[in-house]
Scaffold this active site. Sequence first.
Site, PDB file in Angstrom:
ATOM      1  N   GLN A  69       0.813  -1.212   0.000  1.00 47.51           N
ATOM      2  CA  GLN A  69       0.000   0.000   0.000  1.00 47.51           C
ATOM      3  C   GLN A  69       0.852   1.270   0.000  1.00 47.51           C
ATOM      4  O   GLN A  69       0.394   2.322  -0.442  1.00 47.51           O
ATOM      5  CB  GLN A  69      -0.937  -0.002   1.211  1.00 47.51           C
ATOM      6  CG  GLN A  69      -2.085  -0.998   1.118  1.00 47.51           C
ATOM      7  CD  GLN A  69      -3.093  -0.627   0.050  1.00 47.51           C
ATOM      8  OE1 GLN A  69      -3.454   0.538  -0.104  1.00 47.51           O
ATOM      9  NE2 GLN A  69      -3.553  -1.629  -0.698  1.00 47.51           N
TER      10      GLN A  69
ATOM     11  N   HIS B 289       0.725   1.295 -11.349  1.00 44.83           N
ATOM     12  CA  HIS B 289       1.642   0.720 -12.340  1.00 44.83           C
ATOM     13  C   HIS B 289       1.913  -0.751 -12.033  1.00 44.83           C
ATOM     14  O   HIS B 289       1.910  -1.596 -12.944  1.00 44.83           O
ATOM     15  CB  HIS B 289       2.948   1.507 -12.344  1.00 44.83           C
ATOM     16  CG  HIS B 289       4.082   0.804 -13.035  1.00 44.83           C
ATOM     17  ND1 HIS B 289       4.083   0.518 -14.382  1.00 44.83           N
ATOM     18  CD2 HIS B 289       5.265   0.314 -12.545  1.00 44.83           C
ATOM     19  CE1 HIS B 289       5.211  -0.110 -14.709  1.00 44.83           C
ATOM     20  NE2 HIS B 289       5.937  -0.246 -13.613  1.00 44.83           N
TER      21      HIS B 289
ATOM     22  N   ASP C 230       8.379  -3.530  -8.115  1.00 46.76           N
ATOM     23  CA  ASP C 230       8.770  -2.168  -7.741  1.00 46.76           C
ATOM     24  C   ASP C 230       8.638  -1.902  -6.248  1.00 46.76           C
ATOM     25  O   ASP C 230       8.610  -0.740  -5.824  1.00 46.76           O
ATOM     26  CB  ASP C 230       7.922  -1.148  -8.511  1.00 46.76           C
ATOM     27  CG  ASP C 230       8.509  -0.818  -9.874  1.00 46.76           C
ATOM     28  OD1 ASP C 230       9.673  -1.182 -10.127  1.00 46.76           O
ATOM     29  OD2 ASP C 230       7.796  -0.209 -10.700  1.00 46.76           O
TER      30      ASP C 230
ATOM     31  N   HIS D  17      17.478  -0.817  -7.170  1.00 47.72           N
ATOM     32  CA  HIS D  17      16.188  -0.889  -6.478  1.00 47.72           C
ATOM     33  C   HIS D  17      15.593  -2.290  -6.577  1.00 47.72           C
ATOM     34  O   HIS D  17      14.770  -2.678  -5.737  1.00 47.72           O
ATOM     35  CB  HIS D  17      15.222   0.151  -7.046  1.00 47.72           C
ATOM     36  CG  HIS D  17      14.559  -0.244  -8.329  1.00 47.72           C
ATOM     37  ND1 HIS D  17      15.107   0.000  -9.566  1.00 47.72           N
ATOM     38  CD2 HIS D  17      13.384  -0.883  -8.571  1.00 47.72           C
ATOM     39  CE1 HIS D  17      14.306  -0.451 -10.502  1.00 47.72           C
ATOM     40  NE2 HIS D  17      13.259  -0.991  -9.936  1.00 47.72           N
TER      41      HIS D  17
ATOM     42  N   TYR E  47       4.315   1.000 -18.432  1.00 51.56           N
ATOM     43  CA  TYR E  47       4.716   2.368 -18.092  1.00 51.56           C
ATOM     44  C   TYR E  47       4.771   3.262 -19.322  1.00 51.56           C
ATOM     45  O   TYR E  47       4.568   4.474 -19.216  1.00 51.56           O
ATOM     46  CB  TYR E  47       6.000   2.375 -17.258  1.00 51.56           C
ATOM     47  CG  TYR E  47       7.326   2.570 -17.942  1.00 51.56           C
ATOM     48  CD1 TYR E  47       7.679   3.792 -18.500  1.00 51.56           C
ATOM     49  CD2 TYR E  47       8.277   1.552 -17.963  1.00 51.56           C
ATOM     50  CE1 TYR E  47       8.919   3.987 -19.082  1.00 51.56           C
ATOM     51  CE2 TYR E  47       9.517   1.740 -18.536  1.00 51.56           C
ATOM     52  CZ  TYR E  47       9.835   2.959 -19.101  1.00 51.56           C
ATOM     53  OH  TYR E  47      11.064   3.147 -19.677  1.00 51.56           O
TER      54      TYR E  47
ATOM     55  N   LYS F 127       6.627  -9.226 -39.083  1.00 55.19           N
ATOM     56  CA  LYS F 127       6.026  -7.952 -39.479  1.00 55.19           C
ATOM     57  C   LYS F 127       5.858  -6.985 -38.303  1.00 55.19           C
ATOM     58  O   LYS F 127       5.505  -5.822 -38.509  1.00 55.19           O
ATOM     59  CB  LYS F 127       4.673  -8.187 -40.143  1.00 55.19           C
ATOM     60  CG  LYS F 127       3.611  -8.780 -39.228  1.00 55.19           C
ATOM     61  CD  LYS F 127       2.304  -8.967 -39.974  1.00 55.19           C
ATOM     62  CE  LYS F 127       1.210  -9.529 -39.073  1.00 55.19           C
ATOM     63  NZ  LYS F 127      -0.071  -9.692 -39.802  1.00 55.19           N
TER      64      LYS F 127
ATOM     65  N   LYS G  81       5.361 -16.301 -40.856  1.00 54.17           N
ATOM     66  CA  LYS G  81       4.059 -16.951 -40.958  1.00 54.17           C
ATOM     67  C   LYS G  81       4.188 -18.389 -41.441  1.00 54.17           C
ATOM     68  O   LYS G  81       3.453 -19.277 -40.990  1.00 54.17           O
ATOM     69  CB  LYS G  81       3.176 -16.139 -41.907  1.00 54.17           C
ATOM     70  CG  LYS G  81       1.800 -16.725 -42.150  1.00 54.17           C
ATOM     71  CD  LYS G  81       1.004 -15.841 -43.093  1.00 54.17           C
ATOM     72  CE  LYS G  81      -0.388 -16.424 -43.347  1.00 54.17           C
ATOM     73  NZ  LYS G  81      -1.172 -15.555 -44.270  1.00 54.17           N
TER      74      LYS G  81
END
Length: 757
Positions: free
Chosen positions: A35, A60, A100, A126, A206, A245, A429
């Site tokens: 939170q 996010h 995160d 991080h 993001y 493609k 393909k």
Amino acid sequence: MASSKMDYKVFNDPIHGHIELPPLLVRIIDTPQFQRLRFIKQQGGTYFVFPGASHNRFEHSIGVAHLAGELAQALKTRQENFNITPADILCVQIAGLCHDLGHGPFSHLFDGMFMPKARPENKEKHEDVSIRMFEHLVKCNKLELEMVKHGLDLSRDLDFIKEMIYPKIEKNGEPWPYRGRTKDKSFLYEIVSNKANGIDVDKFDYFARDCHHLGMQNNFDHLRFLMFTRVCEVDGYRHICSRDKEVHNLYDMFNTRSCLHRRACQHKVNKNVEMMITDALLKAKNAIKFEGSGGKLVSLVNITEDMEAFTQLKALFTFNVTSSLLSKPNTMWDQVFEHILLSSSPDLAQAKSILQRIISRDLYKYVGQVLDDNPTKEKIDSLKSKLVQAQTEALPDNRMHTFFEVTIVSMDYGMKEEDPINNAYFYSKHSPDTAFKIPQDQVSKLLPNQFSEKFIRVYWKTTDSESLEAAKRQFEVWCRENGNRLPQLADFGLSNHFQKGTLLQTYCGSPLHAAPEIVIVVPTRGQRWTAGPWGCCSMLWCTAVCHLMGPVTQHSLSRPNPRSDACALIDWLLTVRVDERATIEDVANHWWVNWGYEESVCDCPSSSNQECPSPLLARYIDWQNQVAAASNMSVNPGYLSSNSSCQPQPSPHPFYFSLPLKSDRGGGGVHEGLSSLRKSRKENAIPQTAADTTADVLSTSLPPLSTFSQPSSKMPKKGILKNSYEGESGYSTSSERRGSVVRETDAGNDTDAALNR
């Protein structure tokens, strides 16, 4: 035990719409550790520049969890032979949700700007903190039983989740580095954070979310990407591949990343604000304490080592270890900004003063930036020595403090100098299980050849203009000494500040449209800033001649054929000598600009070398042509195009040209000079050589000045005018308006005026 769809919870997301998440993810979301992401800005200090950038890491993370599950489920549905289990999908979703958790206040500002200065020896990212925070979250909230209940194997699935949060770069020939899953499921490690090429759901969310809140265009369609993904085996590893493609769609994704960083993340004002917040946190790093595990107080600089302090929602903070705890709750969120700003502690006075400058918009001053692909430490040190010299000259009493900041800004496609598509695999393909790479030269010739660039930026922390000017001078000196082009503006139409008696040094205008003195970098005086009119003239030239003018340093331009009425004005504006070139006032008063209008563009006086300071010349010319029409004299377009002897002739005067006129009554006689429309009334008053008496009368019998002081009732006002002689569309063109003056003067004359404006 797998969860039923009835147990899923629906989230209404502005980017992905209504999304469903399984109960275990909802349980993780409802923890204090997760939170806290509600209060951490996704874009850090960008909110101080872009008012819409108010979104947070909370939404996010939920979006990444949703896309991770969608991609894993799509691969399972498309290729059942790879045995993607529900536990695999659930682990991928948890990794996306928790990737995160380790972000501190203002996101990357904390781990990318504050921590490297506060603890230079600490090299962790991080993602390392996110892994420790995930372990802390599971332990504190006793989620082990919940995970087992939903079918996870704690002995390997916890490792699998942490490995996906911060995956390692796989190298061929080396042992398999992971414990959570075996090599046959290597593609699962590319969903949340793809270290091989950067194509992952974290960026998908993001890009879309940041563009939405920043008001920018997102050219990448992640839903289309999900539809065309497959897993193919390459050298013993299984990789996520895209349809061949889709290579253009992926280049659009990385171009979107580059645009986001250039226009928002690395925006010079955004980095300015983040620099000031970093300075404030550095001033407060030892004054703010957080209550960590065991009740011990942890400083801001050591906060990532204690997850209890990092996530303590109801802890109290104090300004030093010995002072009593305050009754104000502290959070390791962006609210640290408010805590410092509202504090009355002397220990936070310096940090508070910096933040007060931010909210009063008294930001650091931007000195400039220069492009440098190799900003070595030696270069930066030499630049800093120059700035120290400027500081010493302007602020001799403040030698103990540093009043500048030098930063290196990198712009790339996410993999530094490398093209990320070189590490991406595709399938066709006709052969969907065979992976291959697509060389850049087989994609498009319009793609960039270089995927990274670096800028050196300089900011000045004081507000006095004297020291700022000294810093700018030293920065320019450093640029010259290091072979860097001076920090200059190079956009057409940019304005500039100038002071009387000083020379402008700033480059203004793109080379194709820049004046000669700008191209060869000759300082000019601001009060006669004629480079702007030259640039305007280059646009006029493109219109009249239909091709780019190109850089001009000598007056050697060819004339259009047939000639335009604008040639006279173009000649005057493209005068190489600055003191002889038309100014913007001259242009505003020129007859060609004011032709046929009731109101002049400008009633300001022209330059001293122009003999007619009044814009009434345009009205005089209009009167002259009305008299010519009354005498049944007009220009025949067919005659000009069919008779080469009557093509527009060059005039000896450098600022105008002569347009031959044909007399309907004179059997083809040419009146040279009747339409020699000069820039001054005096020149037009000089009698011209004519072929008959009518021309002599017209060229010598001029009405008094009062005749032109009032606008003619026949003359239209400026702008598009809807009137009785309107065209089929309901609006008349400028040529129709001018022709109407002749037709109304002589209704019996069937010959229209040909105006090659």
